[in-house]
Motif scaffolding. Structure first.
Motif, mmCIF file in Angstrom:
data_model
loop_
_atom_site.group_PDB
_atom_site.id
_atom_site.type_symbol
_atom_site.label_atom_id
_atom_site.label_comp_id
_atom_site.label_asym_id
_atom_site.label_seq_id
_atom_site.Cartn_x
_atom_site.Cartn_y
_atom_site.Cartn_z
ATOM 1 N N UNK A 74 0.821 -1.222 0.000
ATOM 2 C CA UNK A 74 0.000 0.000 0.000
ATOM 3 C C UNK A 74 0.849 1.264 0.000
ATOM 4 N N UNK A 75 2.177 1.112 0.088
ATOM 5 C CA UNK A 75 3.058 2.271 0.086
ATOM 6 C C UNK A 75 3.298 2.885 1.447
ATOM 7 N N UNK A 76 2.863 2.208 2.505
ATOM 8 C CA UNK A 76 3.095 2.715 3.867
ATOM 9 C C UNK A 76 4.399 2.089 4.372
ATOM 10 N N UNK A 77 5.516 2.642 3.928
ATOM 11 C CA UNK A 77 6.803 1.996 4.145
ATOM 12 C C UNK A 77 7.267 2.065 5.596
ATOM 13 N N UNK A 78 6.963 3.145 6.291
ATOM 14 C CA UNK A 78 7.373 3.235 7.693
ATOM 15 C C UNK A 78 6.653 2.185 8.540
ATOM 16 N N UNK A 79 5.372 1.983 8.266
ATOM 17 C CA UNK A 79 4.628 0.941 8.986
ATOM 18 C C UNK A 79 5.168 -0.435 8.624
ATOM 19 N N UNK A 80 5.550 -0.623 7.366
ATOM 20 C CA UNK A 80 6.133 -1.897 6.942
ATOM 21 C C UNK A 80 7.424 -2.171 7.705
ATOM 22 N N UNK A 81 8.286 -1.162 7.813
ATOM 23 C CA UNK A 81 9.546 -1.322 8.546
ATOM 24 C C UNK A 81 9.271 -1.718 9.992
ATOM 25 N N UNK A 82 8.322 -1.053 10.634
ATOM 26 C CA UNK A 82 8.028 -1.339 12.043
ATOM 27 C C UNK A 82 7.565 -2.775 12.234
ATOM 28 N N UNK A 83 6.674 -3.241 11.361
ATOM 29 C CA UNK A 83 6.168 -4.610 11.496
ATOM 30 C C UNK A 83 7.252 -5.636 11.191
ATOM 31 N N UNK A 84 8.040 -5.390 10.178
ATOM 32 C CA UNK A 84 9.082 -6.352 9.811
ATOM 33 C C UNK A 84 10.201 -6.361 10.847
ATOM 34 N N UNK A 85 10.441 -5.213 11.462
ATOM 35 C CA UNK A 85 11.395 -5.164 12.580
ATOM 36 C C UNK A 85 10.922 -6.053 13.712
ATOM 37 N N UNK A 86 9.630 -5.963 14.033
ATOM 38 C CA UNK A 86 9.075 -6.797 15.099
ATOM 39 C C UNK A 86 9.165 -8.269 14.732
ATOM 40 N N UNK A 107 12.173 -5.649 4.628
ATOM 41 C CA UNK A 107 12.494 -4.533 5.522
ATOM 42 C C UNK A 107 13.522 -3.611 4.867
ATOM 43 N N UNK A 108 14.534 -4.191 4.228
ATOM 44 C CA UNK A 108 15.528 -3.367 3.552
ATOM 45 C C UNK A 108 14.874 -2.523 2.456
ATOM 46 N N UNK A 109 14.002 -3.162 1.650
ATOM 47 C CA UNK A 109 13.339 -2.432 0.562
ATOM 48 C C UNK A 109 12.426 -1.337 1.107
ATOM 49 N N UNK A 110 11.737 -1.626 2.213
ATOM 50 C CA UNK A 110 10.867 -0.613 2.821
ATOM 51 C C UNK A 110 11.696 0.542 3.376
ATOM 52 N N UNK A 111 12.841 0.234 3.985
ATOM 53 C CA UNK A 111 13.716 1.311 4.479
ATOM 54 C C UNK A 111 14.201 2.174 3.318
ATOM 55 N N UNK A 112 14.565 1.526 2.222
ATOM 56 C CA UNK A 112 15.022 2.287 1.051
ATOM 57 C C UNK A 112 13.913 3.200 0.550
ATOM 58 N N UNK A 113 12.693 2.677 0.467
ATOM 59 C CA UNK A 113 11.572 3.480 0.002
ATOM 60 C C UNK A 113 11.281 4.643 0.959
ATOM 61 N N UNK A 114 11.543 4.413 2.236
ATOM 62 C CA UNK A 114 11.319 5.471 3.232
ATOM 63 C C UNK A 114 12.500 6.421 3.333
ATOM 64 N N UNK A 115 13.519 6.203 2.499
ATOM 65 C CA UNK A 115 14.676 7.089 2.474
ATOM 66 C C UNK A 115 15.717 6.791 3.523
ATOM 67 N N UNK A 116 15.734 5.545 4.024
ATOM 68 C CA UNK A 116 16.681 5.217 5.097
ATOM 69 C C UNK A 116 17.294 3.836 4.891
ATOM 70 N N UNK A 117 17.679 3.519 3.656
ATOM 71 C CA UNK A 117 18.289 2.216 3.378
ATOM 72 C C UNK A 117 19.558 2.037 4.200
ATOM 73 N N UNK A 118 19.762 0.831 4.718
ATOM 74 C CA UNK A 118 20.887 0.573 5.624
ATOM 75 C C UNK A 118 21.573 -0.722 5.202
ATOM 76 N N UNK A 119 22.647 -0.573 4.406
ATOM 77 C CA UNK A 119 23.368 -1.746 3.939
ATOM 78 C C UNK A 119 24.031 -2.513 5.064
ATOM 79 N N UNK A 120 24.516 -1.813 6.097
ATOM 80 C CA UNK A 120 25.149 -2.496 7.221
ATOM 81 C C UNK A 120 24.132 -3.367 7.970
ATOM 82 N N UNK A 121 22.914 -2.861 8.107
ATOM 83 C CA UNK A 121 21.865 -3.646 8.756
ATOM 84 C C UNK A 121 21.547 -4.886 7.928
#
Length: 299
Positions: A171-183, A197-211
């Motif tokens: 649905x494009x709610x990437x921050x909510x996706x990150x939160x659920x996938x983190x849990x 989670x990586x793809x959702x972080x990237x879409x939310x502007x916070x991709x983290x290759x180290x993570x």
């Protein structure tokens, strides 16, 4: 294949069993479907010589065996018989719903999950399964609400967090996706959850290759979709990722992740081609197939 609940026949029935070899133990043996079918058939074929309860569970367990063999119509027929004998059998409604779900009859599945919930309002699995069915119908807002109901009843239900996360992603709610996938990943590691989670972080502007690298190290082995993780880490080419995908389902999933890899590099024409390949090759109810369709609508 999605798992179905197993009736604990052995404890319920052994008190009725004679000292010599009996079918009761075999009818509860979900690890051996052929044995389970033979043993449950022996019980139901006794008719009125068996208790109503025994026949109810035998039909249910034989339905489970047919479901596990992918014989969904036969599973439905046996769940029908079990429910005729016990119309309040909530688990049988849930499992018949899974069988309808497996043949694409989502409205019938939803009706069965709903009846299961009416009989047992605390049954988190039925809410989860109903959420999945709404998701397959692309009724994403309703699916998200249903996952919430499942989690309200089972707060550590890892799969419900990941499924809700994937649905938020669609649905494009990437921050909510990150939160659920983190849990989900806090509760249980999953290669697909790591990827999304990586793809959702990237879409939310916070991709983290180290993570992503740290998450990959948590996986117990390098089975699929580890190759897709390596693709996003820059360790593998799209061609090598496709080569690592062994089954048709893995190959269609690879096309989706390759499409994402191209999008990360702003190569939209190649991305569209890969995402269309995923839609064409994947079963329509697969998460990556629905995510690919959602992605194409956004492009």
């Amino acid at each position: 294949m999605r798992s179905a609940s197993t009736a604990l026949l052995m404890m319920l029935l052994l008190s009725c069993a004679p000292a010599k070899a009996s079918p009761y133990e075999g009818c509860s043996d979900s690890a051996n479907t052929e044995r389970q079918i033979r043993a449950c058939s022996e019980i139901v074929n006794r008719g009125d010589q068996e208790t109503l309860r025994n026949r109810t569970y035998a039909y249910y367990n034989r339905g489970l065996a047919y479901y596990n063999k992918g014989q969904f119509d036969r599973a439905i027929a046996d769940y029908d018989r079990s429910l005729t004998l016990n119309p309040t059998y909530a688990i049988a409604y849930n499992n018949r719903g899974l069988a309808f779900d497996s043949i694409g009859k989502y409205d019938r599945a939803i009706a069965d999950y709903t009846r299961s919930i009416q009989l047992n309002p605390r049954y988190a699995i039925a809410y989860y399964n109903r959420a999945n069915a709404f998701g397959r119908k692309q009724r994403y807002s309703r699916a998200i609400a249903e996952y919430g109901q499942a989690l309200k009843r089972a707060p550590r239900y890892a799969k419900a967090y990941s499924r809700r996360g994937y649905t938020h992603y669609m649905t494009g709610n990437y921050k909510a996706a990150v939160a659920d996938l983190q849990k989900r990943l806090e509760l249980e590691v999953s290669g697909r959850a790591i990827l999304f989670r990586y793809l959702a972080r990237w879409r939310a502007g916070a991709a983290d290759g180290d993570e992503l690298k740290a998450d990959a190290a948590r996986l117990a082995d390098q089975q699929w979709p580890y190759a897709a993780i390596e693709l996003l880490l820059g360790r593998r080419t799209p061609e090598a990722t496709l080569a690592a995908a062994r089954s048709p389902v893995e190959q269609c999933q690879a096309s989706f992740y390759i499409g994402q890899w191209y999008l990360l590099r702003q190569r939209q024409i190649s991305a569209v081609k890969a995402l269309k390949a995923a839609v064409a090759a994947c079963p329509g109810n697969l998460t990556e197939s629905r995510a690919a369709r959602a992605e194409l609508k956004r492009l």
